[in-house]
Every structure is written in C-alpha cells, then in structure tokens.
Design a protein around this motif. Sequence first.
Motif, short mmCIF file in Angstrom:
data_model
loop_
_atom_site.label_atom_id
_atom_site.label_comp_id
_atom_site.label_asym_id
_atom_site.label_seq_id
_atom_site.Cartn_x
_atom_site.Cartn_y
_atom_site.Cartn_z
N TRP A 1 41.39 33.23 44.00
CA TRP A 1 41.65 34.21 45.06
C TRP A 1 41.81 35.60 44.47
O TRP A 1 41.24 36.57 44.97
N ALA A 2 42.58 35.70 43.39
CA ALA A 2 42.79 37.00 42.73
C ALA A 2 41.48 37.55 42.17
O ALA A 2 41.21 38.75 42.27
N ARG A 3 40.66 36.67 41.61
CA ARG A 3 39.36 37.10 41.07
C ARG A 3 38.49 37.67 42.19
O ARG A 3 37.87 38.71 42.04
N ARG A 4 38.48 37.00 43.34
CA ARG A 4 37.72 37.48 44.50
C ARG A 4 38.20 38.86 44.94
O ARG A 4 37.42 39.67 45.43
N ARG A 5 39.49 39.12 44.80
CA ARG A 5 40.08 40.41 45.18
C ARG A 5 39.95 41.45 44.08
O ARG A 5 40.29 42.60 44.27
N GLY A 6 39.54 41.01 42.88
CA GLY A 6 39.39 41.94 41.76
C GLY A 6 40.72 42.33 41.14
O GLY A 6 40.85 43.44 40.61
N GLU A 7 41.70 41.43 41.20
CA GLU A 7 43.04 41.75 40.69
C GLU A 7 43.42 40.79 39.56
O GLU A 7 43.16 39.59 39.65
N PRO A 8 44.08 41.31 38.52
CA PRO A 8 44.56 40.43 37.45
C PRO A 8 45.81 39.67 37.88
O PRO A 8 46.61 40.17 38.67
N VAL A 9 45.95 38.46 37.36
CA VAL A 9 47.11 37.62 37.65
C VAL A 9 48.02 37.62 36.43
O VAL A 9 47.55 37.56 35.29
N GLU B 1 49.36 42.24 42.00
CA GLU B 1 49.46 43.36 42.94
C GLU B 1 48.10 43.55 43.56
O GLU B 1 47.07 43.45 42.88
N THR B 2 48.08 43.82 44.85
CA THR B 2 46.82 43.99 45.55
C THR B 2 47.02 44.91 46.75
O THR B 2 48.15 45.20 47.14
N ARG B 3 45.94 45.36 47.31
CA ARG B 3 45.97 46.15 48.54
C ARG B 3 45.35 45.33 49.65
O ARG B 3 44.52 44.46 49.42
N THR B 4 45.75 45.64 50.86
CA THR B 4 45.13 45.00 52.00
C THR B 4 44.50 46.09 52.85
O THR B 4 44.96 47.23 52.83
N GLY B 5 43.46 45.73 53.56
CA GLY B 5 42.74 46.74 54.35
C GLY B 5 41.87 47.59 53.45
O GLY B 5 41.33 47.12 52.45
N ASP B 6 41.77 48.86 53.75
CA ASP B 6 40.94 49.75 52.94
C ASP B 6 41.66 50.13 51.65
O ASP B 6 42.83 49.80 51.47
N PRO B 7 40.98 50.86 50.74
CA PRO B 7 41.60 51.22 49.45
C PRO B 7 42.89 52.03 49.57
O PRO B 7 43.68 52.06 48.63
#
Length: 158
Positions: free
Chosen positions: A20-28, A38-44
């Motif tokens: 899931w994190a890889r799909r979002r482009g975020e490191p775990v 850490e991630t964002r939701t919606g637009d950047p």
Amino acid sequence: MSPEPVVELRDGWESLVREWARRRGEPVQTEDGALFLETRTGDPSGPRLTVDISRAAGSLVVAVTDGTLVPSDRLAPTAAAATAWNAHEVTPAAVLGDARSEEPLLSAVLALPLVCHLTATGFATTLDALLDRSVRLLRECHDLGFVLRSSDDLASPE
C-alpha cells in the motif's frame, strides 16, 4: 491473467502495508513491531497524515493522525467533539491519547480482525477510505473543539 491472491492479515499484514505504501510512493518505517508512514490524502496540498499500523489483541490497529496535540484548554471540548463523532459514526473511532506526550493526540482509529482475508487492492482500498474519513474526523473534532472553547461561546450575556 490470474486473480489477485488473498492474504490473511495475521501473517500477511506487513507485506500488505508495504505494498500500500509503495502504491502511494511513501517509505515505511518500523518501530517496536509497528509500521508507520507519512502520507497525504487528496491532492498534493492535502493534509500530511501519520499512519501507524500494529497488531493488538487479535486485531490490526490502524491509527491516523495529523500530529496536532490537543492543549489543555481545548481538551474537554475536543473530547466532547470526539465523543459526538463516535456517537454518530461507526469507523473510524476518534481517540484522544498518546503515551509519548503529556498533551493528548487526536487520532482516527480502525481495527481489522487478524482473521480477515484481503487482496492487496482490497487492503489499499480500505486504507485509502480510512484516510479520507480520518481527515473529516480530525477536521470536525479540531474545529468543534475550538468552537466549543471559544470565549464568545463562554461569555455571559450583559
């Protein structure tokens, strides 16, 4: 094309979280048996959220926060707002608390039974929906906590 494999959370949750994190482009990152990112939701420009995922009492617990600590003068109204949220929403649950800080942290929490079986896409869809609802929970509880504490609301009529 073969169907996507179904994974039991008990043994496969870490790989599902990493996918899931890889799909979002975020490191775990890992801490004390938990995974977090850490991630964002919606637009950047959407809110930056911390997602903490760990096993507890036969469940996979997902806690989402924007990192805002609740100061003591806003604790009671924010707790009231969280209680109101929990009274009319099923998931995620609004939780106030953080063992690492003297001021509580408002979080949106979802627990999934470890006996659940999900595909990577189903897991990602579940967590993406949780993020969207978490933003609403955090905004509503923070906003209502501020409004309820407002000096205009507490002033006696003259």
